[in-house]
Design an enzyme around this catalytic site. Structure first.
Site, PDB file in Angstrom:
ATOM      1  N   PHE A  34      13.101  -8.202  21.712  1.00  0.00           N
ATOM      2  CA  PHE A  34      12.892  -9.627  21.442  1.00  0.00           C
ATOM      3  C   PHE A  34      13.377 -10.446  22.638  1.00  0.00           C
ATOM      4  O   PHE A  34      14.452 -10.145  23.186  1.00  0.00           O
ATOM      5  CB  PHE A  34      13.661 -10.026  20.182  1.00  0.00           C
ATOM      6  CG  PHE A  34      13.471 -11.454  19.764  1.00  0.00           C
ATOM      7  CD1 PHE A  34      12.347 -11.848  19.069  1.00  0.00           C
ATOM      8  CD2 PHE A  34      14.431 -12.410  20.073  1.00  0.00           C
ATOM      9  CE1 PHE A  34      12.176 -13.171  18.683  1.00  0.00           C
ATOM     10  CE2 PHE A  34      14.272 -13.735  19.700  1.00  0.00           C
ATOM     11  CZ  PHE A  34      13.131 -14.123  19.001  1.00  0.00           C
ATOM     12  N   HIS A  64      17.973  -2.872  17.970  1.00  0.00           N
ATOM     13  CA  HIS A  64      16.572  -3.059  17.588  1.00  0.00           C
ATOM     14  C   HIS A  64      15.618  -2.476  18.635  1.00  0.00           C
ATOM     15  O   HIS A  64      14.435  -2.803  18.661  1.00  0.00           O
ATOM     16  CB  HIS A  64      16.281  -4.543  17.377  1.00  0.00           C
ATOM     17  CG  HIS A  64      17.125  -5.167  16.311  1.00  0.00           C
ATOM     18  ND1 HIS A  64      16.737  -5.235  14.997  1.00  0.00           N
ATOM     19  CD2 HIS A  64      18.368  -5.711  16.366  1.00  0.00           C
ATOM     20  CE1 HIS A  64      17.696  -5.807  14.278  1.00  0.00           C
ATOM     21  NE2 HIS A  64      18.697  -6.111  15.092  1.00  0.00           N
ATOM     22  N   HIS A  68      13.232   1.406  14.743  1.00  0.00           N
ATOM     23  CA  HIS A  68      14.570   1.067  14.255  1.00  0.00           C
ATOM     24  C   HIS A  68      14.538   0.625  12.796  1.00  0.00           C
ATOM     25  O   HIS A  68      13.498   0.224  12.271  1.00  0.00           O
ATOM     26  CB  HIS A  68      15.212  -0.026  15.115  1.00  0.00           C
ATOM     27  CG  HIS A  68      14.482  -1.327  15.082  1.00  0.00           C
ATOM     28  ND1 HIS A  68      13.440  -1.621  15.927  1.00  0.00           N
ATOM     29  CD2 HIS A  68      14.642  -2.428  14.287  1.00  0.00           C
ATOM     30  CE1 HIS A  68      12.983  -2.836  15.673  1.00  0.00           C
ATOM     31  NE2 HIS A  68      13.690  -3.344  14.668  1.00  0.00           N
ATOM     32  N   ASP A  70      16.310  -2.048  10.236  1.00  0.00           N
ATOM     33  CA  ASP A  70      17.129  -3.253  10.065  1.00  0.00           C
ATOM     34  C   ASP A  70      18.053  -3.082   8.864  1.00  0.00           C
ATOM     35  O   ASP A  70      17.643  -2.565   7.820  1.00  0.00           O
ATOM     36  CB  ASP A  70      16.252  -4.479   9.799  1.00  0.00           C
ATOM     37  CG  ASP A  70      15.537  -4.986  11.035  1.00  0.00           C
ATOM     38  OD1 ASP A  70      15.840  -4.521  12.142  1.00  0.00           O
ATOM     39  OD2 ASP A  70      14.664  -5.872  10.876  1.00  0.00           O
ATOM     40  N   HIS A  74      21.330  -7.966   9.130  1.00  0.00           N
ATOM     41  CA  HIS A  74      20.519  -8.572  10.186  1.00  0.00           C
ATOM     42  C   HIS A  74      20.036  -9.957   9.796  1.00  0.00           C
ATOM     43  O   HIS A  74      19.930 -10.849  10.646  1.00  0.00           O
ATOM     44  CB  HIS A  74      19.330  -7.657  10.495  1.00  0.00           C
ATOM     45  CG  HIS A  74      18.408  -8.167  11.542  1.00  0.00           C
ATOM     46  ND1 HIS A  74      18.837  -8.672  12.753  1.00  0.00           N
ATOM     47  CD2 HIS A  74      17.037  -8.256  11.567  1.00  0.00           C
ATOM     48  CE1 HIS A  74      17.791  -9.042  13.474  1.00  0.00           C
ATOM     49  NE2 HIS A  74      16.697  -8.806  12.776  1.00  0.00           N
ATOM     50  N   HIS A 174      11.569 -10.857   5.809  1.00  0.00           N
ATOM     51  CA  HIS A 174      12.911 -10.281   5.825  1.00  0.00           C
ATOM     52  C   HIS A 174      13.701 -10.698   4.585  1.00  0.00           C
ATOM     53  O   HIS A 174      14.433  -9.893   3.995  1.00  0.00           O
ATOM     54  CB  HIS A 174      13.660 -10.690   7.092  1.00  0.00           C
ATOM     55  CG  HIS A 174      13.250  -9.932   8.316  1.00  0.00           C
ATOM     56  ND1 HIS A 174      12.195 -10.309   9.095  1.00  0.00           N
ATOM     57  CD2 HIS A 174      13.765  -8.798   8.882  1.00  0.00           C
ATOM     58  CE1 HIS A 174      12.070  -9.448  10.109  1.00  0.00           C
ATOM     59  NE2 HIS A 174      13.008  -8.533  10.005  1.00  0.00           N
ATOM     60  N   GLU A 186      10.706  -0.765  11.777  1.00  0.00           N
ATOM     61  CA  GLU A 186       9.833  -1.518  12.681  1.00  0.00           C
ATOM     62  C   GLU A 186       9.641  -0.744  13.982  1.00  0.00           C
ATOM     63  O   GLU A 186      10.434   0.127  14.314  1.00  0.00           O
ATOM     64  CB  GLU A 186      10.434  -2.898  12.962  1.00  0.00           C
ATOM     65  CG  GLU A 186      10.527  -3.765  11.720  1.00  0.00           C
ATOM     66  CD  GLU A 186      11.333  -5.035  11.909  1.00  0.00           C
ATOM     67  OE1 GLU A 186      11.037  -6.040  11.230  1.00  0.00           O
ATOM     68  OE2 GLU A 186      12.288  -5.026  12.725  1.00  0.00           O
TER      69      GLU A 186
END
Length: 223
Positions: A34, A64, A68, A70, A74, A174, A186
């Site tokens: 990200f 991440h 991965h 979450d 998170h 989420h 993800e």
């Protein structure tokens, strides 16, 4: 990116080995994260030499990075870190559903053909070639995730960086995961994985204060 071609795994008592698909992208300095997150870096900490018997690397990365899982931490303060969650959702029967070329969001109509007798884990293949890039990817619409939650699933996975759109600030999917007690994977690589049912193995590390963990995700042919 990891070659998605299946490997073979011997199983005692079987004449034919089970196929294994590695659905994890390669993790190295080329791994996208990200924007603003910690990029992967690596240094040689101990070097094999006449005075040292081993090579040991030091790595720095976001949890991440790559494929991965979450943790609830998170997206909600005070919720469990990844090392505290139950491992059961990450291991067991799953269904790969193809929802190719569906646009920016996977809508309920894109998965309606594959919901009968759904196992407890669902992986969504949105792209013909999985994208690990934050520049453009498909996310999941809240309506689709709400529909899946009615099917008594425990985990949903996707072959893109996030179940929510890249520019989302409220992260509706989420928070639906949190509301329904679902786990998520993800950044999977589902290239050339046929639609159908498999065994999923994608265990996170026991990181007791961390909001996610890289996983080495595989699919195994069902016996």
């Amino acid at each position: 990116m990891t070659d998605p071609a299946p490997a073979l795994a011997a199983l005692p008592g079987r004449d034919r080995p089970l196929k294994i698909w590695d659905i994890s992208p390669a993790v190295d300095e080329h791994s996208e994260v990200f924007p603003g997150d910690t990029a992967y870096s690596q240094q040689l900490h101990f070097s094999l030499s006449p005075d040292c018997p081993v090579n040991v690397n030091r790595i720095t990365l976001s949890p991440h990075t790559g494929a991965h899982a979450d943790a609830p931490l998170h997206y909600a303060s005070g919720e469990p870190a990844i090392g505290a969650v139950d491992l059961l959702p990450y291991l067991g029967p799953c269904r790969v559903i193809h929802c190719l070329d569906g646009g920016p969001l996977v809508e309920p109509a894109h998965i309606a053909h594959a919901l009968d007798l759904l196992p407890a884990r669902v992986l969504l293949r949105t792209a013909r070639v999985a994208s690990q890039s934050w520049a453009s990817f498909s996310a999941i619409s809240p309506g689709t995730l709400a529909l899946l939650a009615t099917k008594n699933i425990v985990l949903v996975g996707i072959d893109t960086p996030s179940v929510d759109a890249a520019n989302s600030q409220d992260l509706p999917c989420h928070h639906l995961l949190l509301r329904h007690g679902l786990r998520v994977l993800e950044n999977l690589v589902l290239n050339d994985v046929p639609e159908g049912d498999y065994e999923l193995i994608a265990l996170p590390l026991k990181l007791m204060r961390v909001d996610a963990s890289p996983v080495r995700a595989i699919l195994r042919e069902l016996p």
